[in-house]
Design a protein around this motif. Structure first.
Motif, short mmCIF file in Angstrom:
data_model
loop_
_atom_site.label_atom_id
_atom_site.label_comp_id
_atom_site.label_asym_id
_atom_site.label_seq_id
_atom_site.Cartn_x
_atom_site.Cartn_y
_atom_site.Cartn_z
N THR A 1 0.84 -1.20 0.00
CA THR A 1 0.00 0.00 0.00
C THR A 1 0.87 1.25 0.00
OG1 THR A 1 -1.83 -1.11 1.16
CG2 THR A 1 -1.75 1.31 1.29
N ALA A 2 0.54 2.19 -0.85
CA ALA A 2 1.25 3.47 -0.92
C ALA A 2 0.34 4.57 -0.40
CB ALA A 2 1.69 3.77 -2.34
N VAL B 1 -6.96 15.02 1.72
CA VAL B 1 -5.58 15.43 1.99
C VAL B 1 -4.62 14.25 1.86
CG1 VAL B 1 -5.74 15.05 4.48
CG2 VAL B 1 -4.13 16.74 3.59
N MET B 2 -5.14 13.02 2.04
CA MET B 2 -4.29 11.82 1.95
C MET B 2 -4.83 10.88 0.89
SD MET B 2 -3.27 9.08 4.95
CE MET B 2 -2.43 10.38 5.89
N LEU B 3 -3.96 10.45 0.00
CA LEU B 3 -4.31 9.50 -1.06
C LEU B 3 -3.74 8.13 -0.70
CD1 LEU B 3 -5.39 8.93 -4.01
CD2 LEU B 3 -3.05 9.44 -4.76
N THR B 4 -4.57 7.10 -0.77
CA THR B 4 -4.13 5.74 -0.48
C THR B 4 -4.30 4.87 -1.72
OG1 THR B 4 -4.73 5.95 1.85
CG2 THR B 4 -4.46 3.73 0.99
N LEU B 5 -3.25 4.14 -2.06
CA LEU B 5 -3.27 3.22 -3.19
C LEU B 5 -3.00 1.82 -2.64
CD1 LEU B 5 -1.04 5.39 -5.56
CD2 LEU B 5 -3.53 5.23 -5.61
N THR C 1 0.37 -0.43 -12.84
CA THR C 1 -0.59 0.61 -13.27
C THR C 1 -0.49 1.85 -12.39
OG1 THR C 1 -2.11 -1.10 -14.05
CG2 THR C 1 -3.03 1.09 -13.67
N GLU C 2 -0.19 1.67 -11.11
CA GLU C 2 -0.14 2.81 -10.18
C GLU C 2 1.17 3.59 -10.27
OE1 GLU C 2 -3.46 0.97 -9.62
OE2 GLU C 2 -1.73 -0.21 -8.97
N ALA C 3 2.16 3.07 -10.95
CA ALA C 3 3.43 3.78 -11.07
C ALA C 3 3.25 5.02 -11.92
CB ALA C 3 4.50 2.87 -11.68
#
Length: 204
Positions: A68-69, A104-108, A114-116
């Protein structure tokens, strides 16, 4: 009200009456959070104005595939604020691996190739909109084999060469095994067995 260096600039009074005093001949100061404080003519009322800007930008990250990023920004400004995260200049929306696209915070979650890419966030309030400095999210892909070694037959005293083709994020590391045992110093993509004998028979 304090400056970035800790200098006292003045004080705010009761929030309802908004009374206060500023240590500024002109009645105007800019504090450490880049908020503009303005006193009226008799210096009895103090109003604050916040010009939105990212004070802490998101930072580049390298994340293993499947992990998780999390990316976050600090606007340095009071609300109400709006946020919009973008990847490669394209606005994101919640769904799938993405959550917090307008927060304010994005979670991947469970990232893949694909997320790169390059990420930034648009932050806005009544004074306008600004864009954070772009950052790069690198996804470290697990190694995978695209072409495994194939069976080989060699006469006594002959040479056999085994090869493998693999993918994933570089650098890739190799280790050959013979009948389940690690082979010393055999850490290349290709394995060459010279002057073979029956001792070389087995599974690689």
């Amino acid at each position: 009200v304090f400056a970035a260096a800790g200098t006292f600039l003045g004080y705010m009074g009761d929030s309802g009456e908004r009374l206060g005093q500023l240590r500024s001949p002109g009645g105007v100061v800019l504090d450490g959070a880049q908020r503009l404080w303005l006193a009226n003519a008799n210096n009895a009322r103090v109003d604050g104005f916040c010009f939105v800007h990212p004070t802490v930008n998101p930072t580049s990250q390298s994340v293993a595939e499947g992990a998780t990023a999390t990316l976050a920004v600090d606007s340095g400004c009071g609300g109400p604020l709006s946020f919009q995260w973008v990847r490669n200049s394209t606005p994101l929306a919640d769904g799938g691996s993405v959550s917090g696209a307008t927060n304010v915070m994005l979670t991947l979650a469970s990232v893949t190739a694909t997320e790169a890419g390059e990420y930034a966030v648009w932050v806005g309030n009544a004074t306008g909109t600004v864009t954070s400095s772009p950052i790069t999210l690198t996804v470290i892909l697990r190694p995978f084999i695209t072409s495994p070694p194939t069976d080989q037959t060699a006469p006594p005293g002959g040479t056999a060469t085994l090869s493998v083709t693999a993918g994933g994020s570089p650098p890739l590391f190799y280790q050959w095994f013979h009948n389940g045992q690690e082979m010393s110093a055999q850490t290349n993509r290709d394995l060459t067995l010279a002057n073979v004998s029956s001792a070389a028979n087995g599974i690689y």
